[in-house]
Design an enzyme around this catalytic site. Structure first.
Site, PDB file in Angstrom:
ATOM      1  N   SER A 205       0.855  -1.101  -0.025  1.00  0.00           N
ATOM      2  CA  SER A 205       0.073   0.116  -0.003  1.00  0.00           C
ATOM      3  C   SER A 205       0.793   1.098  -0.069  1.00  0.00           C
ATOM      4  O   SER A 205       1.426   1.406  -0.701  1.00  0.00           O
ATOM      5  CB  SER A 205      -1.017  -0.259   1.162  1.00  0.00           C
ATOM      6  OG  SER A 205      -1.997   0.993   0.976  1.00  0.00           O
ATOM      7  N   ASP A 352      -9.548  -4.709  -5.447  1.00  0.00           N
ATOM      8  CA  ASP A 352      -9.118  -3.767  -4.665  1.00  0.00           C
ATOM      9  C   ASP A 352      -9.930  -2.396  -4.505  1.00  0.00           C
ATOM     10  O   ASP A 352      -9.911  -1.733  -5.755  1.00  0.00           O
ATOM     11  CB  ASP A 352      -7.587  -3.595  -4.726  1.00  0.00           C
ATOM     12  CG  ASP A 352      -6.871  -2.672  -3.604  1.00  0.00           C
ATOM     13  OD1 ASP A 352      -7.479  -1.420  -3.418  1.00  0.00           O
ATOM     14  OD2 ASP A 352      -5.888  -2.683  -3.245  1.00  0.00           O
ATOM     15  N   HIS A 386      -8.459  -4.810  -0.307  1.00  0.00           N
ATOM     16  CA  HIS A 386      -7.271  -4.239  -0.100  1.00  0.00           C
ATOM     17  C   HIS A 386      -6.374  -4.567   1.088  1.00  0.00           C
ATOM     18  O   HIS A 386      -5.233  -5.146   1.064  1.00  0.00           O
ATOM     19  CB  HIS A 386      -7.218  -2.723  -0.089  1.00  0.00           C
ATOM     20  CG  HIS A 386      -5.977  -2.059  -0.054  1.00  0.00           C
ATOM     21  ND1 HIS A 386      -5.012  -1.738  -1.235  1.00  0.00           N
ATOM     22  CD2 HIS A 386      -5.381  -1.260   0.916  1.00  0.00           C
ATOM     23  CE1 HIS A 386      -3.837  -0.908  -0.768  1.00  0.00           C
ATOM     24  NE2 HIS A 386      -4.247  -0.764   0.496  1.00  0.00           N
TER      25      HIS A 386
END
Length: 469
Positions: A205, A352, A386
């Protein structure tokens, strides 16, 4: 940039489940980077080579997770580095953690997701024993991963890759600071590491911004590093599309943090935007500069950074010539001369809901076209949100690290792999990860998945409470 509230819930579950865990011994309270004189560089630092150690100290590390994690020693290093351009000197700190069973020829650069701009969010502060309780639950949560990597015997170096201005999302700056954190760690005499030490970079991320750019810039910026692999996922490979995707949604606070980071790193953007921000916009940037992820996400869900309430002619924010020029330099995989040379394992959930899948896939494909050896794994399962993807894919990340550290062959060119759920991959069990897989399943049962719906529900509940109050 990551879905975080469910992680805070998960952290609480960990703590409640482990009330019998060893209690950490109290020691002196650490200071935040903006108040600790350790972070102030000595005179003449600008003339040093990047990666030069300016000072170091031993520190006590406390992992705010299931139980106290054993380690042999830990250090903080203040080192000389660069901002977005090599001729822009800066400094930052990396935290080095040495396990009891340390393999002195293996090092992992772990770029944790900070995803915020406050001084107290820096890993070098949050990792210290007796840092303010839960100052950043997201980072505290990711320390669950630390113990797994340390158990492999790999030394960890965890840089404050956003620098002294905490310039979140300024990818080139983050890449330089991650690379120089590796160099500084290799230069720490107490570790007795060889210059031939095998190094792997990891990030997910927001942390993948630093890792992806480090992979891109390392061949020209620090070509002598013995990088044997890079692995990262949930990657904001195109900052423009990421900001557009986040804008107005549940995790819109990360868009505010990203804008603040770009403003604080690029003077041209600051000069252009400062007289255009509304009172609300200025207050938002000031707020994120003082807070960490959870506070930011709770404060700014559904915020529209492209509205006139945020800045005059708000729709122009991402389309102005100045912003387009800067953002255009922050897209991974565009320049052939910025192609990773070491093997890359990149992964992303197809569904995601925070970071656009398409931009990450496009970057991976371009790198492959430019000659990179890269495996891009796409997770198609409905449970792969995610946040859940990082934890569920930990066995594959560890397998990649083991194979690269042991010198096993990797694919040549670009390969795209489709997987439903990484824990259902027979290879995970076959490689001895069955116990780890079971631990992961138990940890996230009924907590994450299905597009991280729990995170969304909690933010919506928070929003409703604020409206009522």
């Amino acid at each position: 940039m990551v879905s975080l509230l469910w992680k805070f819930t998960l952290l609480c579950l960990f703590l409640l489940a482990c009330t019998s865990a060893e209690v950490l011994e109290r020691s002196s309270k650490p200071q935040t980077p903006d108040k600790d004189p350790f972070y102030d560089p000595p005179s003449g630092w600008e003339e040093k080579e990047h990666g030069t150690i300016l000072r170091s100290r031993k520190v006590d590390i406390a992992f705010f997770q299931i139980a106290k994690v054993k380690y042999k020693e830990a250090y903080e290093i203040l080192y000389r580095t660069s901002r977005s351009e090599e001729d822009q000197p800066s400094t930052t700190v990396t935290t080095v953690i040495v396990p009891e069973n340390a393999k002195k020829d293996k090092l992992v650069n772990m770029n944790v997701y900070v995803d915020s701009n406050g001084a107290r969010c820096a890993p070098s502060y949050v990792l210290q024993r007796n840092a303010k309780l839960a100052t950043d639950p997201a980072l505290s949560y990711q320390q669950v991963l630390f113990s797994t990597i340390l158990d492999e015997g790999y030394i960890l170096t965890v840089p404050d890759y956003q620098g002294p201005k905490r310039a979140f999302a300024a990818g080139r700056l983050e890449g330089h600071m991650a690379i120089d954190g590796i160099l500084a760690t290799l230069n720490l005499k107490e570790l007795c590491l060889s210059k031939d030490t095998k190094v792997i970079g990891y990030g997910y991320s927001g942390g993948s911004i630093a890792t992806g750019w480090a992979a891109s810039l390392q061949p020209s910026y620090a070509p002598n590093l013995n990088m044997v692999g890079w692995t990262f996922g949930g990657t904001p490979a195109n900052l423009t599309s990421t900001l557009e995707h986040l804008n107005g949604g549940t995790p819109a606070g990360f868009a505010v943090s990203g804008v603040a980071g770009i403003v604080d790193e690029y003077e041209s953007v600051a000069d252009w935007i400062n007289d255009k921000l509304t009172h609300k916009g200025k207050h938002a940037l000031d707020f994120v500069r003082e807070h960490c992820t959870v506070g930011i996400v709770l404060r700014y869900p559904f915020t529209n950074i492209l509205s006139d309430s945020f800045m005059k002619h708000g729709a122009q924010l991402l389309q102005s010539p100045i912003m387009k020029k800067v953002l255009g330099t922050l897209n991974m995989g565009v320049r052939p001369d910025e192609t990773p040379k070491a093997p890359v394992y990149m992964f992303h959930a197809k569904l995601d809901e925070v970071i656009p899948y398409g931009s990450a896939h496009d970057a991976a494909k371009r790198w492959g076209d430019h000659g990179a050896d890269i495996l891009f794994e796409e997770f198609t399962g409905l449970v792969m949100g995610h946040a859940s993807t990082e934890l569920l894919n930990l066995p594959n990340v560890l397998l990649f690290m083991r194979d690269r550290m042991s010198g096993k062959p990797f694919i040549h060119g670009y390969e795209h792999k489709h997987t439903d759920n990484p824990l259902e991959d027979p290879g995970v069990i076959a490689k001895g990860f069955d116990a780890l897989a079971e631990t992961i399943k138990n940890a996230i049962d009924n907590t994450v998945g299905m597009g991280d719906k729990h995170m969304k529900a909690k933010i919506e509940q928070s929003r409703r409470r604020r409206i009522v109050s």
